[in-house]
Design an enzyme around this catalytic site. Structure first.
Site, PDB file in Angstrom:
ATOM      1  N   TYR A  30       1.738   5.570  -2.504  1.00 33.32           N
ATOM      2  CA  TYR A  30       2.195   6.913  -2.229  1.00 33.32           C
ATOM      3  C   TYR A  30       3.703   7.125  -2.541  1.00 33.32           C
ATOM      4  CZ  TYR A  30      -1.961   6.252   0.305  1.00 33.32           C
ATOM      5  OH  TYR A  30      -3.318   5.800   0.635  1.00 33.32           O
TER       6      TYR A  30
ATOM      7  N   HIS B  42       0.817  -1.468   0.034  1.00 38.06           N
ATOM      8  CA  HIS B  42       0.114  -0.027   0.162  1.00 38.06           C
ATOM      9  C   HIS B  42       0.732   1.266  -0.040  1.00 38.06           C
ATOM     10  CE1 HIS B  42      -3.475   2.317  -0.083  1.00 38.06           C
ATOM     11  NE2 HIS B  42      -3.013   3.204   0.840  1.00 38.06           N
TER      12      HIS B  42
ATOM     13  N   HIS C  60     -10.783   1.432  -9.522  1.00 41.71           N
ATOM     14  CA  HIS C  60     -10.176   2.523  -8.477  1.00 41.71           C
ATOM     15  C   HIS C  60      -8.911   2.867  -8.948  1.00 41.71           C
ATOM     16  CE1 HIS C  60      -8.414   3.828  -4.708  1.00 41.71           C
ATOM     17  NE2 HIS C  60      -7.620   2.854  -4.676  1.00 41.71           N
ATOM     18  N   PHE C  61      -7.677   1.827  -9.070  1.00 45.58           N
ATOM     19  CA  PHE C  61      -6.507   2.145  -9.176  1.00 45.58           C
ATOM     20  C   PHE C  61      -6.159   2.829 -10.590  1.00 45.58           C
ATOM     21  CE2 PHE C  61      -5.538  -2.568  -9.823  1.00 45.58           C
ATOM     22  CZ  PHE C  61      -4.937  -2.473 -11.018  1.00 45.58           C
ATOM     23  N   HIS C  62      -6.949   2.393 -11.635  1.00 46.25           N
ATOM     24  CA  HIS C  62      -6.544   3.138 -12.799  1.00 46.25           C
ATOM     25  C   HIS C  62      -7.045   4.789 -12.653  1.00 46.25           C
ATOM     26  CE1 HIS C  62      -5.894  -0.672 -14.442  1.00 46.25           C
ATOM     27  NE2 HIS C  62      -5.072   0.068 -15.551  1.00 46.25           N
TER      28      HIS C  62
ATOM     29  N   ARG D 268     -11.866  -9.277 -11.335  1.00 48.83           N
ATOM     30  CA  ARG D 268     -10.585  -8.474 -11.740  1.00 48.83           C
ATOM     31  C   ARG D 268      -9.570  -9.449 -12.299  1.00 48.83           C
ATOM     32  NH1 ARG D 268      -6.856  -6.496  -7.054  1.00 48.83           N
ATOM     33  NH2 ARG D 268      -5.408  -6.014  -8.735  1.00 48.83           N
ATOM     34  N   ARG D 269      -8.555  -9.354 -13.014  1.00 47.57           N
ATOM     35  CA  ARG D 269      -7.525 -10.268 -13.270  1.00 47.57           C
ATOM     36  C   ARG D 269      -7.955 -11.494 -13.864  1.00 47.57           C
ATOM     37  NH1 ARG D 269      -3.343 -10.077  -8.379  1.00 47.57           N
ATOM     38  NH2 ARG D 269      -2.175  -8.217  -9.466  1.00 47.57           N
TER      39      ARG D 269
HETATM   40 FE1  HAS Z   1      -5.995   2.506  -3.531  1.00 48.15          FE
HETATM   41  C1  HAS Z   1      -6.238  -0.875  -3.717  1.00 48.15           C
HETATM   42  C2  HAS Z   1      -7.551   2.218  -0.524  1.00 48.15           C
HETATM   43  C3  HAS Z   1      -5.263   5.675  -2.920  1.00 48.15           C
HETATM   44  C4  HAS Z   1      -3.531   2.312  -5.962  1.00 48.15           C
HETATM   45  N1  HAS Z   1      -5.153   0.837  -4.852  1.00 48.15           N
HETATM   46  C5  HAS Z   1      -5.378  -0.302  -4.772  1.00 48.15           C
HETATM   47  C6  HAS Z   1      -4.663  -1.023  -5.832  1.00 48.15           C
HETATM   48  C7  HAS Z   1      -3.853  -0.094  -6.339  1.00 48.15           C
HETATM   49  C8  HAS Z   1      -4.239   1.207  -5.495  1.00 48.15           C
HETATM   50  C9  HAS Z   1      -2.749  -0.039  -7.464  1.00 48.15           C
HETATM   51  O1  HAS Z   1      -8.547   0.061   1.621  1.00 48.15           O
HETATM   52  C10 HAS Z   1      -4.814  -2.342  -6.312  1.00 48.15           C
HETATM   53  C11 HAS Z   1      -3.831  -3.232  -5.476  1.00 48.15           C
HETATM   54  C12 HAS Z   1      -4.052  -4.606  -6.055  1.00 48.15           C
HETATM   55  O2  HAS Z   1      -3.464  -5.087  -7.226  1.00 48.15           O
HETATM   56  O3  HAS Z   1      -4.618  -5.651  -5.171  1.00 48.15           O
HETATM   57  N2  HAS Z   1      -6.184   3.923  -2.019  1.00 48.15           N
HETATM   58  C13 HAS Z   1      -7.248   3.497  -0.921  1.00 48.15           C
HETATM   59  C14 HAS Z   1      -7.448   5.011  -0.044  1.00 48.15           C
HETATM   60  C15 HAS Z   1      -6.822   5.554  -0.842  1.00 48.15           C
HETATM   61  C16 HAS Z   1      -6.169   4.936  -2.039  1.00 48.15           C
HETATM   62  C17 HAS Z   1      -8.322   5.003   1.076  1.00 48.15           C
HETATM   63  N3  HAS Z   1      -4.681   3.801  -4.199  1.00 48.15           N
HETATM   64  C18 HAS Z   1      -4.593   5.230  -3.868  1.00 48.15           C
HETATM   65  C19 HAS Z   1      -3.679   5.954  -4.565  1.00 48.15           C
HETATM   66  C20 HAS Z   1      -3.015   4.815  -5.501  1.00 48.15           C
HETATM   67  C21 HAS Z   1      -4.048   3.576  -5.452  1.00 48.15           C
HETATM   68  C22 HAS Z   1      -3.323   7.218  -4.558  1.00 48.15           C
HETATM   69  C23 HAS Z   1      -2.029   4.947  -6.486  1.00 48.15           C
HETATM   70  C24 HAS Z   1      -1.227   6.067  -6.928  1.00 48.15           C
HETATM   71  N4  HAS Z   1      -7.031   0.926  -2.445  1.00 48.15           N
HETATM   72  C25 HAS Z   1      -7.312   0.998  -1.142  1.00 48.15           C
HETATM   73  C26 HAS Z   1      -7.983  -0.093  -0.773  1.00 48.15           C
HETATM   74  C27 HAS Z   1      -7.349  -1.222  -1.558  1.00 48.15           C
HETATM   75  C28 HAS Z   1      -6.805  -0.394  -2.741  1.00 48.15           C
HETATM   76  C29 HAS Z   1      -8.625  -0.603   0.642  1.00 48.15           C
HETATM   77  C30 HAS Z   1      -7.677  -2.740  -1.465  1.00 48.15           C
HETATM   78  C31 HAS Z   1      -9.016  -3.063  -2.340  1.00 48.15           C
HETATM   79  C32 HAS Z   1      -9.157  -4.493  -2.232  1.00 48.15           C
HETATM   80  O4  HAS Z   1     -10.132  -5.149  -1.685  1.00 48.15           O
HETATM   81  O5  HAS Z   1      -8.288  -5.229  -2.775  1.00 48.15           O
HETATM   82  C33 HAS Z   1      -6.601   7.131  -0.432  1.00 48.15           C
HETATM   83  O6  HAS Z   1      -5.205   7.534  -0.334  1.00 48.15           O
HETATM   84  C34 HAS Z   1      -7.255   8.017  -1.313  1.00 48.15           C
HETATM   85  C35 HAS Z   1      -7.377   9.553  -0.898  1.00 48.15           C
HETATM   86  C36 HAS Z   1      -7.857  10.309  -1.717  1.00 48.15           C
HETATM   87  C37 HAS Z   1      -8.562  11.393  -1.864  1.00 48.15           C
HETATM   88  C38 HAS Z   1      -8.812  12.338  -2.874  1.00 48.15           C
HETATM   89  C39 HAS Z   1      -8.413  13.640  -2.544  1.00 48.15           C
HETATM   90  C40 HAS Z   1      -8.849  14.624  -3.409  1.00 48.15           C
HETATM   91  C41 HAS Z   1      -7.818  15.341  -4.578  1.00 48.15           C
HETATM   92  C42 HAS Z   1      -8.087  16.032  -5.858  1.00 48.15           C
HETATM   93  C43 HAS Z   1      -8.325  17.482  -5.492  1.00 48.15           C
HETATM   94  C44 HAS Z   1      -8.824  18.054  -6.932  1.00 48.15           C
HETATM   95  C45 HAS Z   1      -8.410  19.163  -7.245  1.00 48.15           C
HETATM   96  C46 HAS Z   1      -8.905  19.430  -8.764  1.00 48.15           C
HETATM   97  C47 HAS Z   1      -7.243  20.052  -6.563  1.00 48.15           C
HETATM   98  C48 HAS Z   1      -9.406  11.527  -0.510  1.00 48.15           C
HETATM   99  C49 HAS Z   1      -6.391  15.537  -3.838  1.00 48.15           C
HETATM  100  C50 HAS Z   1      -9.083  21.200  -8.972  1.00 48.15           C
HETATM  101  C51 HAS Z   1      -9.526  20.914 -10.296  1.00 48.15           C
HETATM  102  C52 HAS Z   1      -9.923  22.428 -10.833  1.00 48.15           C
HETATM  103  C53 HAS Z   1     -10.408  21.991 -12.321  1.00 48.15           C
HETATM  104  C54 HAS Z   1      -9.960  23.292 -10.237  1.00 48.15           C
END
Ligand code: HAS
Length: 554
Positions: free
Chosen positions: A231, A227, A378-380, A442-443
């Protein structure tokens, strides 16, 4: 002014090694991405794999290449390139160039060694290489050397920072360097699980020195790193979003001290959360799964703070450019600049991707989505969304900056970012819902059993469409990047400086920034948290080892 090749990097040799790290990463991304449309078409029940034999033997071999090259190789090389170069520039120091080149060679040789069994279908173990799936030893050895090259890069950054601290006692570390140091410390702590898994278990097992490996222990060690590694991929893009994007958008970063707090929270909470990938694994008591759920909610916090800080910084930029009213500042942003566009669109994808992550992290909701295409969706959104788009957007100014060669066809670069966004949006939208509503796994080589998920037909059509769009985008993006890097024209009058942004709220004298500067203290707290979250279960697993022999997927 035209400079001959050897002179081009005179006075800035770190530019050359950065460029090599970056371009090796983009070559990996190109090869890995070419398998993407094939995966998307598989999820539309269209099977092109038979046409690729004998080059590629199976869907699973293609998926392994896709995952390893895109998620492990490209991301690490991008981190090595950017988070070596930006701290060096912001500290005004040069890394030890001998070791910088050693790290590049380690990455290159490790990748080449691992590529042989991957291409030869002797390591079709997917990018998670869970035992009892067993690959050729060269895959594990190559991967280990490749990952260790990142430790060399990280050590170079720490050495530069300590050198700077000695020369500047009492001063607050410049933000890009501070973020890079925290990122590398997080990675040193987080990568231990993977290193132990590979060095102590998988390599001896693949050589036949030990009979079997305990799958639960191996999965636990993998997800200890697995995990936090997300980051490790994300933070280089966050560094650019905080330190460069606000200026490119025409404004300033609203708060430097808050940005430091964000990175410290990542240091604390990135690692002790891995059980959220193992909610369905037997052998881990519910209590520990619940603890990791709570800690996972904590690791979402720095991204929520980032949403605030970056959106506020963009608003400052939009208003400085004459934007008025509730959304006038959004339209006033420089959407025509491909580097800025890449980040804006990437962040937009990151919002639903992050919300989906919190669904995944919930111990109970996870049961509905685990191992379905929801997770791929999600992860894409996260890694193929913000991380890849941020890297591509950065490349549009970084490659010209490093080479002195102007960006070729900026219009095409701009179009490629829109295509990537539209293709990724359609694909991830479809993957989420076909996983959640129809339980599509998946997969899985589902094109082999076209009748199995017939109910998910409409979503599958979207997958096919996205595959085609993304394929066009890959051609556009890689044409721009490679044509820029390989052209003969050089123009050093532009791109001399890195456009680091100024902050409105500065760190000097700020109590938060001063507290954040005690990096070793925070590192010790992070290590303590990891011990609490993992120690008891690891001791128990080691005391009850249950090794099993290997199997092959292909
Ligand atoms: Fe995840 C599974 C939970 C973030 C990647 N994640 C995966 C896998 C990958 C991955 C590759 O709890 C699959 C692994 C596998 O092969 O089995 N993930 C989270 C949580 C977050 C999270 C809580 N993941 C990421 C990030 C990744 C990533 C970042 C890649 C870079 N994930 C999970 C969980 C699994 C999981 C479980 C396992 C599920 C299972 O059952 O297998 C958090 O860090 C997310 C926090 C993000 C936010 C969004 C904040 C929004 C922002 C945008 C602001 C917008 C602006 C735009 C500024 C709260 C920062 C303004 C625009 C204008 C036009 C003005």
């Amino acid at each position: 002014r035209t400079l001959s090749r050897p002179d081009a990097y005179a006075g800035a040799p770190e530019k050359k090694v950065t460029l090599y790290l970056l371009m090796l990463g983009f070559v990996a991304l190109l090869v890995g991405s070419l398998f993407g449309p094939l995966q998307a078409l598989n999820y539309a029940n269209i099977d092109l794999y038979p046409f690729l034999r004998p080059l590629v033997q199976s869907y699973y071999q293609g998926l392994t290449l896709h995952g390893v090259l895109n998620a492990i190789v490209f991301t690490q090389l991008f981190a090595q390139a950017v988070l070596l170069y930006l701290p060096a520039r912001s500290l005004g120091l040069r890394p030890n160039m001998t070791w910088a080149w050693i790290s590049w060679w380690m990455a290159f040789v490790g990748l080449a060694v691992a590529a042989v069994p991957l291409l030869g279908n002797a390591a079709t173990v997917l990018y998670t290489f869970y035992p009892p799936l067993k690959g050729h030893w060269a895959f594990y050895v190559g991967a280990a050397v490749f990952v260790l090259s990142s430790w060399v890069t990280g050590s170079l950054v720490l050495e530069m920072w300590l050198r700077w601290k000695r020369a500047n006692p009492g001063r607050v570390t410049p933000l890009p360097a501070y973020m890079s140091v925290v990122h590398w410390l997080m990675w040193f702590l987080a990568s231990l699980g993977l290193v132990v898994e590979v060095a102590v278990f998988l390599i001896p097992w693949s050589f036949g020195w030990i009979e079997g490996v305990d799958p639960l222990l191996a999965r636990t060690l993998f997800w200890y790193t697995g995990h936090a590694i997300v980051y490790f991929w994300l933070l280089p893009v966050y560094v650019i979003a905080y330190t460069v994007l606000p200026r490119q958008a025409g404004g300033k970063l609203v708060s430097d001290p808050l940005a430091r707090v964000v990175f410290l929270l990542f240091l604390l909470f990135s690692t002790p959360v891995g059980f959220h990938h193992q909610f369905s694994d037997p052998g881990i008591p519910d209590f520990w799964k619940w603890v990791h759920t709570v800690l996972t909610m904590m690791v979402a916090l720095p991204s929520l703070l980032t949403a605030f800080t970056i959106a506020a910084s963009l608003e400052v930029a939009g208003r400085a450019r004459g934007g008025r009213g509730l959304i006038g500042w959004v339209t006033a942003l420089p959407w025509n600049n491909p580097s800025v566009l890449a980040f804006l669109l990437g962040f937009i994808l990151f919002i639903p991707g992050g919300a989906g992550g919190m669904v995944n992290a919930s111990f109970t909701l996870n049961q509905g989505v685990h191992n379905t295409t929801w997770i791929s969706g999600h992860f894409h959104m996260q890694v193929a969304g913000l991380v890849a788009m941020g890297a591509m957007g950065a490349a549009f100014w970084l490659v010209p900056h490093l080479t002195g060669k102007p960006l070729v066809r900026p219009g095409l670069a701009w179009a490629s970012m829109w295509l990537w966004f539209i293709g990724m949006f359609i694909m991830t939208f479809a993957l989420h819902w076909m996983g959640f509503l129809h339980g599509v796994p998946r997969r899985s080589y589902i094109a082999e059993v076209p009748e199995a998920y017939a109910g998910a037909g409409p979503w599958m059509v979207l997958n096919a469409i996205s595959g085609v769009i993304l394929f066009a985008c890959i051609l556009f993006f890689f044409y721009v990047i490679f044509a820029t890097a390989l052209q003969r024209r050089r123009d050093f009058s532009e791109h001399q400086e890195i456009p680091f942004a100024e902050a409105i709220s500065k760190p000097e004298g700020n109590p938060l920034a001063l507290l954040a500067e005690r990096v070793w203290l925070w590192f010790a707290v992070a290590a303590g948290l990891v011990l609490v979250a993992y120690g008891p279960m690891l001791v128990e697993m080691l005391a009850n080892l249950n090794p099993v022999p290997g199997v092959r997927l292909w």
